[in-house]
Write an enzyme that holds these catalytic residues in place. Structure first.
Site, PDB file in Angstrom:
ATOM      1  N   LYS A  36       0.810  -1.223   0.000  1.00 22.78           N
ATOM      2  CA  LYS A  36       0.000   0.000   0.000  1.00 22.78           C
ATOM      3  C   LYS A  36       0.838   1.266   0.000  1.00 22.78           C
ATOM      4  CE  LYS A  36      -3.922  -1.902   2.669  1.00 22.78           C
ATOM      5  NZ  LYS A  36      -4.985  -1.942   1.650  1.00 22.78           N
TER       6      LYS A  36
ATOM      7  N   GLY B 173     -10.877  -2.827   8.915  1.00 23.04           N
ATOM      8  CA  GLY B 173     -10.490  -2.964  10.317  1.00 23.04           C
ATOM      9  C   GLY B 173     -11.643  -2.998  11.296  1.00 23.04           C
TER      10      GLY B 173
ATOM     11  N   ARG C 116     -23.275  -2.235  -3.751  1.00 22.73           N
ATOM     12  CA  ARG C 116     -24.644  -2.011  -4.252  1.00 22.73           C
ATOM     13  C   ARG C 116     -24.780  -0.663  -4.948  1.00 22.73           C
ATOM     14  NH1 ARG C 116     -28.718  -5.395  -3.423  1.00 22.73           N
ATOM     15  NH2 ARG C 116     -28.692  -6.883  -1.695  1.00 22.73           N
TER      16      ARG C 116
ATOM     17  N   SER D  22      -8.161  -7.537   8.189  1.00 23.25           N
ATOM     18  CA  SER D  22      -7.967  -7.979   9.559  1.00 23.25           C
ATOM     19  C   SER D  22      -8.678  -9.292   9.859  1.00 23.25           C
ATOM     20  CB  SER D  22      -8.488  -6.892  10.507  1.00 23.25           C
ATOM     21  OG  SER D  22      -8.097  -5.620  10.039  1.00 23.25           O
TER      22      SER D  22
END
Ligand code: PLP
Length: 290
Positions: free
Chosen positions: A74, A146, A158, A229
């Protein structure tokens, strides 16, 4: 086209966050199609606070040496210098991620300047197409990383689906106005409407913690999932990693999912959506819902 290779490869797969070589090996053995090399999983970034930056190159190299599957890492939003470093390290894909602290409040990275492919987060179609116009080869929902709560990932998936259906129903004249409303290039919107889907690989991310969560998002039409996570913050990571990897393949088979969901130990301790009052939910400028 070459740049899309990594994203296409990941299609139908699961990408797992890992923080060391041992976790990376567990992810690979479980059937992950790639790993995301991180210093801290999103749950810890959330809890510990502070500025979250690019992972230490030494850690990234350690993880790259531990597995044969692709390794992603990242960069902070807008931090093109971190992205340049990650590219020099030879990572397979860079995630320009809102999970880290934002480095440029106004500008995302010009991803066309890079050879390494990028994935970016999006909460709606406007955001997704803006990132693609900047050169992203892959999109993922932002969700709420997280938290272990899948609600925001569901909302984003959606929203994107609904906005694509709206675009599909428009005639060519109306599309111009919709492109203005979404603040996106007309060509990209037209292509999206024609294809009836995002023109790049589209994953779900943010709060996915169980095989059923995987199935839910896959049934909403995403091409694969990121799990942050959810695995290494659970009580039994090996077993859960394998079950969630299997769930990507068997997302449409409830009987198989029932077996996969059995006896996985405790899922990560989540923070439900309605208990996050102090936090800025859906922060920042978000494109028009419709
Ligand atoms: N995502 C985050 C986390 C941001 O802070 C910002 C800031 O402007 C954006 C997205 C902006 O996205 P866009 O340029 O698509 O409106």
């Amino acid at each position: 086209k070459v740049k899309a290779g990594m994203a296409q490869m990941a299609k139908g797969g699961i990408i797992m966050d890992v923080t060391n070589a041992e976790e990376a090996r567990i992810a690979e053995e479980a059937g992950a199609c790639a790993v995301m090399a991180l210093e801290r999983v999103p749950a810890d970034i959330r809890r510990q606070g502070g500025v979250a930056r690019m992972t230490d190159p030494l850690k990234i190299k350690e993880i790259m040496n531990a597995v044969t599957i692709p390794v992603m890492a990242k960069t902070r939003i807008g931090h093109f210098a971190e992205a340049q470093i990650l590219e020099a390290l030879g990572v397979d894909m860079v995630d320009e991620s809102e999970v880290l602290t934002v480095a440029d409040e106004d500008n995302h990275i010009d991803k066309h300047k890079f050879t390494v492919p990028f994935v970016c987060g999006a909460r709606d179609l406007g955001e997704a197409l803006r990132r693609i116009s900047e050169g992203a080869a892959m999109i993922r929902t932002k969700g709420e990383a997280g938290t272990g709560d899948v609600a925001e990932a569901v909302r984003h998936a959606r929203t994107i689906n609904r906005q694509i259906r709206i675009a599909e129903a428009m005639d060519p004249t109306e599309l111009y106005e919709y492109a203005k409303k979404l603040r996106v290039p007309i060509e990209l919107l037209r292509k999206t409407a024609e294809m009836g889907r995002l023109p790049v690989v589209n994953f779900a991310a943010g709060g996915i913690a169980t095989p059923a969560d995987v199935s839910l998002l896959m049934q909403l039409g995403v091409d694969g999932v990121f799990v942050g996570s959810g695995i290494f913050k659970s009580s039994c990571p090996k077993k859960r990693a394998r079950a969630m990897a299997q769930a990507v393949t068997h997302y449409n088979e409830p009987a198989v999912l029932a077996q996969l969901s059995e006896d996985l130990g405790e899922a990560m301790f989540g923070i439900p959506h309605n208990e996050r009052q102090g936090e800025r939910r859906r922060e920042g400028p978000i494109g028009e819902e419709m």
